[in-house]
Design an enzyme around this catalytic site. Structure first.
Site, mmCIF file in Angstrom:
data_model
loop_
_atom_site.group_PDB
_atom_site.id
_atom_site.type_symbol
_atom_site.label_atom_id
_atom_site.label_comp_id
_atom_site.label_asym_id
_atom_site.label_seq_id
_atom_site.Cartn_x
_atom_site.Cartn_y
_atom_site.Cartn_z
ATOM 1 N N TRP A 122 49.551 74.959 77.273
ATOM 2 C CA TRP A 122 49.687 74.392 76.164
ATOM 3 C C TRP A 122 49.437 75.367 74.924
ATOM 4 O O TRP A 122 49.838 75.245 73.748
ATOM 5 C CB TRP A 122 48.735 73.162 75.921
ATOM 6 C CG TRP A 122 47.297 73.639 75.771
ATOM 7 C CD1 TRP A 122 46.656 74.371 76.927
ATOM 8 C CD2 TRP A 122 46.279 73.298 74.969
ATOM 9 N NE1 TRP A 122 45.421 74.273 76.308
ATOM 10 C CE2 TRP A 122 45.244 73.696 75.064
ATOM 11 C CE3 TRP A 122 46.400 72.182 73.628
ATOM 12 C CZ2 TRP A 122 44.265 73.439 74.541
ATOM 13 C CZ3 TRP A 122 45.319 72.159 72.878
ATOM 14 C CH2 TRP A 122 44.210 72.755 73.225
ATOM 15 N N ASP A 123 48.968 76.655 75.368
ATOM 16 C CA ASP A 123 48.479 77.648 74.439
ATOM 17 C C ASP A 123 49.759 77.831 73.405
ATOM 18 O O ASP A 123 49.510 78.124 72.448
ATOM 19 C CB ASP A 123 48.193 78.692 75.466
ATOM 20 C CG ASP A 123 46.958 78.835 76.504
ATOM 21 O OD1 ASP A 123 46.717 77.595 76.758
ATOM 22 O OD2 ASP A 123 46.463 79.793 76.881
ATOM 23 N N LYS A 164 33.520 72.757 76.684
ATOM 24 C CA LYS A 164 34.124 74.258 77.103
ATOM 25 C C LYS A 164 34.720 74.814 75.684
ATOM 26 O O LYS A 164 34.567 76.112 75.693
ATOM 27 C CB LYS A 164 35.283 74.148 78.026
ATOM 28 C CG LYS A 164 35.397 75.651 78.384
ATOM 29 C CD LYS A 164 36.436 75.402 79.552
ATOM 30 C CE LYS A 164 37.269 76.740 80.032
ATOM 31 N NZ LYS A 164 38.321 76.699 81.088
ATOM 32 N N GLN A 165 35.163 73.946 74.706
ATOM 33 C CA GLN A 165 36.139 74.487 73.774
ATOM 34 C C GLN A 165 36.241 73.700 72.731
ATOM 35 O O GLN A 165 35.947 72.122 72.935
ATOM 36 C CB GLN A 165 37.232 74.846 74.222
ATOM 37 C CG GLN A 165 38.229 73.991 74.621
ATOM 38 C CD GLN A 165 39.383 74.608 75.602
ATOM 39 O OE1 GLN A 165 39.236 74.946 76.824
ATOM 40 N NE2 GLN A 165 40.579 74.379 74.962
ATOM 41 N N GLU A 212 37.739 70.952 78.958
ATOM 42 C CA GLU A 212 37.704 70.734 80.491
ATOM 43 C C GLU A 212 36.419 70.404 80.867
ATOM 44 O O GLU A 212 36.410 70.422 82.269
ATOM 45 C CB GLU A 212 38.482 71.954 81.006
ATOM 46 C CG GLU A 212 39.783 72.132 80.540
ATOM 47 C CD GLU A 212 40.615 73.514 80.882
ATOM 48 O OE1 GLU A 212 39.778 74.233 81.544
ATOM 49 O OE2 GLU A 212 41.810 73.261 80.910
#
Length: 706
Positions: free
Chosen positions: A319-320, A546-547, A449
């Site tokens: 998806w980046d 995580k992000q 994640e």
């Protein structure tokens, strides 16, 4: 040709000098071929490093071995194949050979001219019998002729009179890098090679993928001061392809001129000028340079997580592309953006098959893939990230809004939007909460994640809602799916978004705020990233991100939230985010700008702009962090310049005090817009006879059609 020093990256400027680190940073590519800057004499184990060449879309596969299998698990690995060190050479002087015994080499120059896309190097070489000379290289992957990799070798300052025989060997052997890091490819694929006259066909034995390679391997006899240019032609073999190679060979000087012209055109559209910090200026240009050379441009390939610079993430597309890389291309190089999106349309049949395999309608795109088939063996952090469907749709929507190009939507675009909407309507469900019927998406993993298989992930639900609305818009435009359109609108209007009334915080998912906060104060620095030191169950039962997750959704749809809500959510989620993913810091930079904390925005931006140059994540040896490079553009343009689509382009000045001015160019509805931010001011220069107009607003400006 650009000769500004801020376009030059020299090895002396870098904090590390390990061979593998430099191989990644000084890699050259063109979206089809990527060549790590390996030691020029490394064709076997005698010299240090991890050289190699990658061809976008060329991979091998093998069955995934599960200890315990379940229905619908991904079936096959896909791993990009690392080819031999094309730039590697064998030198012979009399009876001495550089591949038989180690010759001493000292690097005296290594400079990447980002303005022209050319890498130059010089090594002082001493043979075992003390013959000494300088070996210089000038190399690039042609941006105009994408099947070409070019490397010119020069021998100079010889202490002997014998000629130097230079040749290439493609029968190279290197040891496999052993690592427990799940993010790095750790597989060796023995390619099958067939010589057909002047070229070779290399076949990946399990996938059947093939490339054709043609080059003059030598030997060539060089005397003091002489040069030879090796031109490699490398191309994927198409089943229906009559001619493997599309370009006739031309001389070295012509190729150099073409390369310089290609990069001049790129920088005219894409350059960003920052005053006040020379290090940041070079850092952002380094990132933009790698974005340019990593993007697939044929509609059949995409942008791997590490570009074409290393084995990290096995060469997979994620998806980046849509969320971190595509905005840069849409606003600066829309023709590249169109090809990246065309790739998604071309793999729609695989997405249909995947949805059918899971018993769902419509299409489900693979979380990580090369050819469109799912390859993620760990489904909680793979297939469960269903949001990729809506991410791809967001990419098509943004492309149409910014470029005004409906041709792509008329073709494959609308099919992708409709088929993903069908999937969401089938996969999602209506539930009753607080006395009201809501539509929700359950059992999914959002961008974070560290929280897997949750119900009503806020980011996912927000993106699905947007997917539904865009599908309904297109259904009305094209007179298609009238019954489904009503259902899509109803589901979008009924979408559930959790909210903690007591804390006035947006819920990341139904259970996140009920969990214990991760013991950050007790966690040693060496235990990050957490995924390499703790079992997933220990991570999943805590409040730890995580992000960016909820914060990312609020960046994409800032106008849907109050300023107070944005700030509360930012302050809360920042405290529980580790930034273990390189995708995180740029989003926190953008949102820090939008909530008025320009100091924090600048600090996060510093990390994104210099992440690979400083090896912030400690794994540059495995390849660049492409999404973070796109994120550095977001930090500047979405953050400092406040760019946000809202019935036109809205911008606001969030420039931190550390930056004097920020200048860049945007492409909007086919027109070029030059923008400059100074402290408290925004200046826009439109084209002569522009069909656009700039409106002053309370918090900035809006650029829209007249």
């Amino acid at each position: 040709m650009v000769d500004n020093q801020s376009f030059q990256l020299s090895v002396e400027e870098l904090p590390h000098q390990t061979q593998e680190y430099l191989e990644t940073l000084f890699a050259v590519g063109n979206g089809q071929i990527g060549v790590r800057a390996g030691h020029p004499l490394k064709v076997n184990q005698l010299y240090d490093g991890n050289p190699g060449v990658f061809v976008n879309g060329f991979f091998d596969s093998e069955p995934i071995q599960y200890g315990e299998w379940a229905y619908g698990y991904a079936k096959n690995h896909q791993t990009i194949c690392k080819l031999p060190n094309l730039r590697g050479i064998v030198l012979r002087i009399g009876h001495e050979c550089s591949s038989d015994s180690e010759w001493q080499t000292e690097r005296t120059e290594m400079n990447l001219d980002m303005g022209a896309g050319i890498l130059t190097e010089t090594y002082h070489v001493i043979t075992p019998s003390n013959k000494q000379f300088d070996l210089s290289l000038s190399s690039f992957a042609s941006m105009k002729r994408r099947e070409l990799y070019v490397c010119r070798y020069t021998i100079a300052h010889c202490t002997f009179s014998d000629p130097v025989a230079l040749s290439h060997t493609l029968d190279q052997s290197f040891s496999l890098i052993e690592t427990d890091d799940p993010r790095v490819a750790n597989k060796h694929h023995q390619l099958e090679k067939e010589v057909r006259g002047e070229y070779q066909i290399w076949t990946a034995p399990h996938s059947g993928k093939q490339i054709a390679l043609r080059a003059d391997l030598g030997p060539h006899q060089l005397t003091d001061g002489a040069s030879i240019a090796s031109i490699f032609q490398v191309a994927l073999v198409d089943d229906n392809q009559a001619n493997f190679f599309q370009n006739q060979r031309v001389d070295y000087a012509t190729l150099v001129k073409e390369q310089e012209e290609s990069y001049q055109a790129f920088w005219e559209k894409s350059d960003i000028h920052i005053s006040g910090n020379a290090q940041l200026q070079k850092g952002i240009r380094f990132n933009l340079f790698h974005l340019n050379q990593g993007a697939g441009r044929d509609g059949k390939t995409n942008f791997a997580a590490k570009g074409l610079t290393g084995e990290g993430y096995e060469g997979h597309y994620f998806w980046d592309t849509e969320m971190y890389l595509l905005p840069f291309f849409i606003y600066t190089n829309p023709e590249v953006a169109k090809q990246l999106l065309s790739y998604r349309g071309n793999i729609l049949p695989q997405a249909h098959a995947r949805a059918k395999e899971l018993g769902q309608s419509g299409a489900l795109f693979a979380w990580r893939t090369i050819d469109g088939n799912e390859t993620s063996a760990y489904y909680p952090a793979g297939t469960a990230q269903l949001h990729i469907n809506a991410d791809i749709v967001y990419g098509f929507q943004l492309y149409e809004r910014v470029t005004g190009d409906q041709e792509l939507i008329d073709g494959i675009g609308k099919d992708v939007v409709f088929e993903t909407a069908k999937f969401w309507l089938n996969y999602g469900t209506y539930t009753r909460k607080q006395g009201q019927d809501y539509f929700g998406v359950h059992g999914v993993t959002g961008p974070d994640e560290y929280s897997a298989l949750v119900n009503n992930n806020f980011y996912t639900n927000k993106m699905v809602q947007n997917n539904f609305y865009y599908a309904a818009e297109l259904a009305e435009r094209y007179g298609m799916y009238p019954e489904e359109r009503n259902k899509w609108l109803a589901a979008a209007d009924a979408m559930y978004f959790g909210f903690d009334e007591e804390r006035q915080i947006t819920q990341q998912d139904d259970s996140f705020l009920d969990q214990a906060v991760w013991p950050f104060e007790e966690t040693p620095a060496e235990n990050y990233p957490l995924l390499l030191h703790y079992h997933p169950m220990i991570i999943y039962k805590h409040q730890v991100c995580k992000q960016a997750d909820t914060v990312l959704a609020e960046m994409l749809f800032t106008g849907d939230f109050s300023f107070a809500q944005l700030k509360r959510d930012y302050d809360y989620y920042e405290k529980v985010t580790t930034h273990d993913s390189s995708l995180s810091r740029s989003i926190f930079s953008v949102m820090a700008s939008r909530i008025g904390d320009t100091g924090k925005a600048y600090r996060y931006f510093m990390d994104t702009a210099l992440m690979d140059l400083t090896d912030l994540q400690k794994n540059v040896v495995d390849g660049i962090h492409a999404a973070n490079m796109g994120g550095s553009w977001l930090s500047l343009i979405y953050g400092f310049a406040g760019l946000y689509y809202d019935q036109g382009l809205r911008m606001a000045n969030h420039l931190p005090k550390e930056i004097g001015t920020l200048s860049f160019t945007l492409s909007y509805l086919g027109e070029s817009i030059k923008v400059t931010l100074a402290q408290n001011d925004i200046f826009c220069e439109l084209q002569t006879d522009s069909l656009l107009v700039v409106e002053e607003m309370d918090a900035g400006i809006r650029i829209k059609q007249r």
